[in-house]
Write a protein that holds these residues in place. Structure first.
Motif, mmCIF file in Angstrom:
data_model
loop_
_atom_site.group_PDB
_atom_site.id
_atom_site.type_symbol
_atom_site.label_atom_id
_atom_site.label_comp_id
_atom_site.label_asym_id
_atom_site.label_seq_id
_atom_site.Cartn_x
_atom_site.Cartn_y
_atom_site.Cartn_z
ATOM 1 N N GLY A 267 0.567 -0.932 -0.104
ATOM 2 C CA GLY A 267 0.108 -0.336 0.068
ATOM 3 C C GLY A 267 0.621 1.241 -0.121
ATOM 4 N N GLY A 268 2.224 1.432 0.322
ATOM 5 C CA GLY A 268 3.072 2.426 -0.387
ATOM 6 C C GLY A 268 3.255 2.438 1.246
ATOM 7 N N PRO B 36 -7.685 -4.175 9.969
ATOM 8 C CA PRO B 36 -8.613 -3.180 8.775
ATOM 9 C C PRO B 36 -8.165 -1.868 9.261
ATOM 10 N N TRP B 37 -7.415 -1.534 10.192
ATOM 11 C CA TRP B 37 -6.685 -0.133 10.127
ATOM 12 C C TRP B 37 -6.121 -0.158 9.229
ATOM 13 N N VAL C 228 -3.879 3.164 4.569
ATOM 14 C CA VAL C 228 -2.815 2.800 2.793
ATOM 15 C C VAL C 228 -4.136 2.656 1.840
ATOM 16 N N GLY C 229 -5.222 2.579 2.096
ATOM 17 C CA GLY C 229 -5.951 2.906 0.940
ATOM 18 C C GLY C 229 -6.684 4.742 0.546
ATOM 19 N N ASP C 230 -7.266 5.221 1.995
ATOM 20 C CA ASP C 230 -7.740 6.251 3.053
ATOM 21 C C ASP C 230 -7.051 7.209 3.021
ATOM 22 N N ILE C 231 -5.868 7.237 3.698
ATOM 23 C CA ILE C 231 -5.290 8.068 3.924
ATOM 24 C C ILE C 231 -3.460 8.587 3.452
ATOM 25 N N ARG C 232 -3.111 7.447 2.960
ATOM 26 C CA ARG C 232 -1.881 7.435 2.137
ATOM 27 C C ARG C 232 -2.044 8.137 1.230
ATOM 28 N N PRO C 233 -2.904 8.168 -0.076
ATOM 29 C CA PRO C 233 -2.902 9.083 -1.440
ATOM 30 C C PRO C 233 -3.227 10.517 -0.544
#
Length: 293
Positions: free
Chosen positions: A33-34, A277-278, A283-288
């Motif tokens: 997820g980066g 889940p956290w 990585v899905g909602d915050i990292r980008p």
């Protein structure tokens, strides 16, 4: 701004049977997820403010070696290695081994150590604060020498090495050193003299930002006195506030820290919950969004 994940607790529901699986899956989520840096603690006992010695705790470098085998991209380190826990020659060898098996991904996070109870509990000497900082500086010097072409002797006040041979060398010739802590007279001076990165505590609110601003001003002063490049030091924080439960508030805070020159924030999963889940939400909602700060 880059994202780090600090995996500071293994106490999750049914940890007795799920500890390894949850650690593995969290690491893979972070890696794919980066997430830029994944760290675990260097403790033998869990910290008293997070449940204390009767909570589970894995040994740090064994854990990093395992994580190296289940990830491909993320940098790996301890936040932070306690200088009292290992002889510095062995520490340099251990970190180099990690960096050789996960090429270029090791980070030596290091500090002066503080948790006296675990030292007493397992029978490891715990010197005075002044001596621990002396040992920290000698350890930094020994690591630097072992990662150089100088394989001669090292003679310090606390450590004496007849030969500083270290083969193979790290993948990039050396391992980046991250020094943790905000002590203004000693720790930040060591960052200025030996470090490639610092790690400070980042608290929510204006007071937290002001505290980090002050610490970075102190670091800049040390760099000016020593003639080292302040801008070349990576500024990181360990954020002690909400992340996935208040993403907008978290990102506003990160904008303030980014203006100070902070380029990486490490965050921690909630205690006593399944971290997978956290991490997936992270990585899905915050990292980008964080990447645009």
């Amino acid at each position: 701004m880059e994202l780090g994940l600090h995996y500071y607790t293994f106490t999750h529901p049914e940890w007795e049977t799920t500890l390894a699986d949850r650690l593995t899956e969290t690491a893979r989520v972070a890696d794919q997820g980066g997430v830029s840096l994944m760290t675990v603690m260097d403790h033998w006992f869990q910290m008293e403010q997070v449940g204390g010695p009767h909570e589970p705790m894995l040994e740090g470098y064994t854990t990093l070696g395992y994580l190296a085998g289940v990830t491909d991209n993320v940098r790996l380190g301890l936040l932070v290695t306690g200088v009292t826990y290992r002889h510095p020659g062995l520490l340099a060898k251990t970190v180099t081994t990690l960096d050789s098996l996960a090429p270029g991904r090791a980070v030596l996070g290091i500090g002066a150590a503080w948790y006296e109870r675990e030292h007493a509990g397992l029978g490891v000497p715990f010197p005075s604060t002044a001596e621990r900082f002396e040992r920290l500086e000698e350890t930094l010097q020994i690591c630097r020498q072992m990662w150089s072409d100088d394989d001669g002797a090292y003679n310090g006040k606390h450590y004496r090495l007849a030969e500083t041979i270290g083969l193979p060398k790290p993948a990039n010739g050396t391992v980046p050193v991250l020094i943790g802590g905000g002590g203004e007279r000693k720790t930040l001076r060591l960052v200025a003299q030996y470090g490639q990165a610092c790690n400070l505590f980042g608290a929510p609110g204006d007071d937290g930002v002001a505290a980090v601003r002050h610490k970075l001003d102190v670091l800049r002063g040390h760099c000016e006195r020593l003639g080292t490049d302040y801008d070349a030091i990576e500024k990181t924080i360990l954020y002690q506030g909400e992340t996935t439960t208040d993403p907008d508030g978290f990102l506003r805070q990160m904008e303030a820290y980014r203006q100070l020159g902070v380029s990486l924030v490490s965050v921690m999963p909630p205690a006593y919950q399944d971290p997978v889940p956290w991490a997936t939400s992270l990585v899905g909602d915050i990292r980008p969004r964080l990447a645009t700060v």
